[in-house]
Every structure is written in structure tokens, then in C-alpha cells.
Motif scaffolding. Structure first.
Motif, PDB file in Angstrom:
ATOM      1  N   LYS A   1       0.820  -1.211   0.000  1.00  0.00           N
ATOM      2  CA  LYS A   1       0.000   0.000   0.000  1.00  0.00           C
ATOM      3  C   LYS A   1       0.855   1.263   0.000  1.00  0.00           C
ATOM      4  O   LYS A   1       1.820   1.362   0.770  1.00  0.00           O
ATOM      5  N   GLN A   2       0.470   2.208  -0.828  1.00  0.00           N
ATOM      6  CA  GLN A   2       1.157   3.499  -0.852  1.00  0.00           C
ATOM      7  C   GLN A   2       0.857   4.262   0.443  1.00  0.00           C
ATOM      8  O   GLN A   2      -0.297   4.391   0.854  1.00  0.00           O
ATOM      9  N   ALA A   3       1.910   4.783   1.067  1.00  0.00           N
ATOM     10  CA  ALA A   3       1.745   5.537   2.301  1.00  0.00           C
ATOM     11  C   ALA A   3       1.033   6.855   2.035  1.00  0.00           C
ATOM     12  O   ALA A   3       1.038   7.377   0.909  1.00  0.00           O
ATOM     13  N   ASN A   4       0.415   7.409   3.043  1.00  0.00           N
ATOM     14  CA  ASN A   4      -0.237   8.707   2.927  1.00  0.00           C
ATOM     15  C   ASN A   4       0.749   9.762   2.443  1.00  0.00           C
ATOM     16  O   ASN A   4       1.879   9.852   2.940  1.00  0.00           O
ATOM     17  N   SER A   5       0.316  10.540   1.441  1.00  0.00           N
ATOM     18  CA  SER A   5       1.095  11.677   0.904  1.00  0.00           C
ATOM     19  C   SER A   5       2.443  11.263   0.336  1.00  0.00           C
ATOM     20  O   SER A   5       3.344  12.105   0.193  1.00  0.00           O
ATOM     21  N   ALA A   6       2.620   9.990  -0.029  1.00  0.00           N
ATOM     22  CA  ALA A   6       3.882   9.558  -0.641  1.00  0.00           C
ATOM     23  C   ALA A   6       4.005  10.076  -2.070  1.00  0.00           C
ATOM     24  O   ALA A   6       5.093  10.440  -2.517  1.00  0.00           O
ATOM     25  N   ASN A   7       2.884  10.089  -2.823  1.00  0.00           N
ATOM     26  CA  ASN A   7       2.858  10.609  -4.197  1.00  0.00           C
ATOM     27  C   ASN A   7       4.038  10.077  -5.007  1.00  0.00           C
ATOM     28  O   ASN A   7       4.847  10.823  -5.551  1.00  0.00           O
ATOM     29  N   ILE A   8       4.112   8.753  -5.111  1.00  0.00           N
ATOM     30  CA  ILE A   8       5.293   8.082  -5.670  1.00  0.00           C
ATOM     31  C   ILE A   8       5.524   8.421  -7.139  1.00  0.00           C
ATOM     32  O   ILE A   8       6.638   8.693  -7.555  1.00  0.00           O
ATOM     33  N   GLY A   9       4.501   8.367  -7.969  1.00  0.00           N
ATOM     34  CA  GLY A   9       4.642   8.842  -9.346  1.00  0.00           C
ATOM     35  C   GLY A   9       4.973   7.801 -10.391  1.00  0.00           C
ATOM     36  O   GLY A   9       4.802   8.054 -11.577  1.00  0.00           O
ATOM     37  N   THR A  10       5.472   6.616 -10.041  1.00  0.00           N
ATOM     38  CA  THR A  10       5.710   5.560 -11.032  1.00  0.00           C
ATOM     39  C   THR A  10       4.894   4.320 -10.676  1.00  0.00           C
ATOM     40  O   THR A  10       3.989   3.943 -11.399  1.00  0.00           O
ATOM     41  N   GLY A  11       5.207   3.692  -9.565  1.00  0.00           N
ATOM     42  CA  GLY A  11       4.477   2.515  -9.114  1.00  0.00           C
ATOM     43  C   GLY A  11       5.010   2.068  -7.773  1.00  0.00           C
ATOM     44  O   GLY A  11       6.114   2.441  -7.377  1.00  0.00           O
ATOM     45  N   LEU A  12       4.234   1.270  -7.069  1.00  0.00           N
ATOM     46  CA  LEU A  12       4.754   0.688  -5.842  1.00  0.00           C
ATOM     47  C   LEU A  12       5.932  -0.226  -6.164  1.00  0.00           C
ATOM     48  O   LEU A  12       6.970  -0.194  -5.511  1.00  0.00           O
ATOM     49  N   LEU A  13       5.748  -1.046  -7.196  1.00  0.00           N
ATOM     50  CA  LEU A  13       6.774  -1.987  -7.629  1.00  0.00           C
ATOM     51  C   LEU A  13       6.944  -1.829  -9.136  1.00  0.00           C
ATOM     52  O   LEU A  13       5.978  -1.928  -9.890  1.00  0.00           O
ATOM     53  N   VAL A  14       8.193  -1.559  -9.574  1.00  0.00           N
ATOM     54  CA  VAL A  14       8.495  -1.267 -10.973  1.00  0.00           C
ATOM     55  C   VAL A  14       9.590  -2.210 -11.448  1.00  0.00           C
ATOM     56  O   VAL A  14      10.626  -2.366 -10.793  1.00  0.00           O
TER      57      VAL A  14
END
Length: 335
Positions: free
Chosen positions: A105-118
Motif C-alpha cells: 500500500k502506498q503511504a499517505n502523501s507519498a505521491n510516488i509517481g511511477t508505481g509501488l513496484l516497478v
């Protein structure tokens, strides 16, 4: 061997060689003479040596031998504050306990931008061969993030299997395969089976700049975009069989070419159902002259209750649309 303590906790007291391991719940490295970067090819996210989080997964991947191996992610919720990207040469398998059991799960306000797993790099380099991901829920946590991304992103892969996974709550795409923004970055020979993509803001399953993909027995439901999207760059020799698209915010199944794209051809849809999607059930669309779609085959599919009757969104079961769509076959379908 394994045993359970008085609380019922499953414990492992020997490794794969039968060597006693005292006081540990699970052995994080399994296999003959296991050590960092060598030996056995199994790593367990045990929350001791390897944390049950994105950080732990990022540490376990390079700990595997160069030839690759298996990462086991036991039951639990794994928080990701940044993308975990693998660009190595080894064959990688990441196995969870099942959808809803193992959750990335993406953490709050992480706003990763590509993917959790790439998997794979950009510009056609760092192609990853033989990737398997199974038994995991990928949660984009869109209620607490804004940046677009794919929960699982097979960006540059040659040979992959994704099975029995769930993709949900993304700010954009559920499962992304290939990179539609980079013509030199593509994925080939990826199979997606028995997966569920739902409640994402964009497309449920997105196959871009790719070839030789197989989608069987998957469900896309309640996504804001297309249920099953195929297009961008090059797209050819894909099979979609026995999938369900339901109540998505655009077409159920769409293949498209447009500005910057090259061609989409030899896409086969067989035995799929598109139901209650907001626009068309099945659509092949070429938005510009010279952007070719050809040899798209629809056989034995069903499309019903798509669009909104009596409004501007009263759409089609099957639509071949645009400037350069040719040599397609539509037969034995129901709408």
C-alpha cells in the motif's frame, strides 16, 4: 521442520538444510549456504532481517543471488513511501499470501509517481526477463495521494506472469505494462491471469507499447477509465480471453492509436464480456490518418447495457472507429 507455540503462532526452527535456528519465527534466507548475494534463492520478508515494508522489499531484492530468486511476502500490510524498482538481470518471483492477505500500500502523501513496484528501466535499457508476481493486493491509497501512477508497473520486461493479484485505489492505472510515454521502452510476453483491478481513477489494465501479451480470466470493475486498454507506441499480437469489464467510466475494451503512436495489429478478443461500461463495450479507434489499426478480431464476445440509453452516451456494443481501421473481423458476438 515447523511447529506452533501455545498461542498458535507458526514457527520455523530449521532452515532448508535442517540446521536448527533458535528463537526465530521464520528464516529470512533459505537454500544451501544462504548468505547475502549468494547461496539459496529464497528471501522471506520476516520483519526482522527484512522489514515488512517497501524498504524491506528493496533490501531483499539485491540480497538475492545474481541469477535471481523468490521473495516471499507473508500476511500483512506493507507500506511504501517510494517506488521499489528492479533493473537487475536475474529472474524474480514475488509471492504473497493472496489478495487481501498480503497488501502493498502506498503511504499517505507519498505521491510516488511511477508505481509501488516497478520492473525495468527507461530508454530501452535495463530490461528485466522472467518476472512473476502473484498473490498480492496493490493499493494506491488514492484518498491520500494525488500523483498519477500504476500500482504495479512492468515497464520494460521480456517474459512475465502476473496472477491472482488485486489492483485498487490508484490515482491512475491499476496494472501498467509497457511505457506509453517512451517509444524505446516496451514489454513483451507478459501473461496476466485471474486478477482483479477496481476503483482506480484511470484504466484498470493498461497495455502500452507492448507485444505478445495474454490476458485471461481477469476482471476490471468500477475504474474511471477503460477496463482493458491496449495502445500507445506499438501494440501487436495480444490475446484477451474470458475477461470481464463492468461499470467502468469509459470503454470496456479499447485498442487505440493516436498522435505519436505507430500501429496496433493482430489483437484478438475472444469470449470476453463488457457490461454496463459508460461508453462502448468494445472499440478500435484510430484518431489520425496513417495511424493504423488492422487485423483486430472479435469472436464470441458479449456486450450489453453499455452507455446510457436515451442520452448522448447511448453507445455501441462494438465500434470500429476512426481514420485508418481495416482488415478487422467481427463474428459470433452478441450485443
Amino acid at each position: 521442520g515447523s511447529w506452533r507455540d501455545r498461542s498458535g503462532q507458526a514457527r520455523l526452527d530449521v532452515d532448508s538444510l535442517g540446521i536448527k535456528v533458535v528463537g526465530t519465527v521464520i528464516t529470512p534466507r533459505l537454500g544451501p549456504a544462504s548468505s547475502a548475494g549468494s547461496g539459496g534463492a529464497i528471501r522471506v520478508l520476516d520483519n526482522v532481517t527484512f522489514a515488512q515494508s517497501g524498504v524491506g522489499l528493496a533490501a531483499a531484492l539485491p540480497d538475492l543471488p545474481t541469477a535471481g530468486g523468490t521473495i516471499v511476502a507473508p500476511q500483512g500490510e506493507y507500506s511504501f513511501s517510494s517506488a521499489v524498482t528492479y533493473t537487475g538481470t536475474g529472474a524474480i518471483k514475488i509471492v504473497g499470501g493472496g489478495p487481501g492477505v498480503t497488501v502493498f500500500k502506498q503511504a499517505n502523501s507519498a505521491n510516488i509517481g511511477t508505481g509501488l513496484l516497478v520492473f525495468g528501466g527507461l530508454a530501452g535499457v535495463n530490461e528485466v526477463a522472467n518476472v512473476t508476481v502473484s498473490g498480492i493486493t496493490f493499493d494506491g491509497n488514492r484518498a491520500n495521494n494525488t500523483t498519477n501512477f500504476s500500482t504495479l508497473f512492468l515497464r520494460n520486461v521480456a517474459g512475465g506472469d502476473v496472477e491472482n493479484c488485486e489492483f485498487q485505489n490508484s490515482t491512475d492505472i491499476g496494472l501498467g505494462i509497457g511505457d506509453g510515454s517512451d517509444a524505446s521502452t516496451s514489454s513483451f510476453y507478459v501473461r496476466v491471469r485471474s486478477c482483479y483491478s477496481h476503483n482506480n481513477e484511470g484504466n484498470g489494465f493498461d497495455m502500452a507499447n507492448s507485444a505478445f501479451g495474454i490476458f485471461t480470466g481477469n476482471v476490471a470493475r468500477f475504474n474511471g477509465g477503460v477496463g482493458f486498454f491496449c495502445g500507445h507506441g506499438i501494440s501487436y499480437d495480444h490475446l484477451y480471453s474470458n475477461n470481464l469489464s463492468e461499470a467502468n467510466g469509459n470503454d470496456g475494451f479499447q485498442v487505440t492509436v493516436g498522435t505519436g503512436d505507430t500501429v496496433a495489429k493482430r489483437i484478438v478478443y475472444h469470449g470476453n464480456i463488457a457490461r454496463a461500461d459508460s461508453l462502448n463495450g468494445f472499440r478500435a479507434v484510430s484518431s489520425l490518418a496513417g495511424k493504423q489499426i488492422n487485423n483486430v478480431i472479435y469472436i464470441g464476445n458479449e456486450a450489453y447495457s453499455n452507455g446510457v440509453a436515451g442520452t448522448a452516451n447511448a453507445q455501441n456494443g462494438f465500434l470500429l472507429d476512426g481514420a485508418d481501421v481495416s482488415q478487422c473481423i467481427v463474428t459470433g458476438n452478441r450485443a
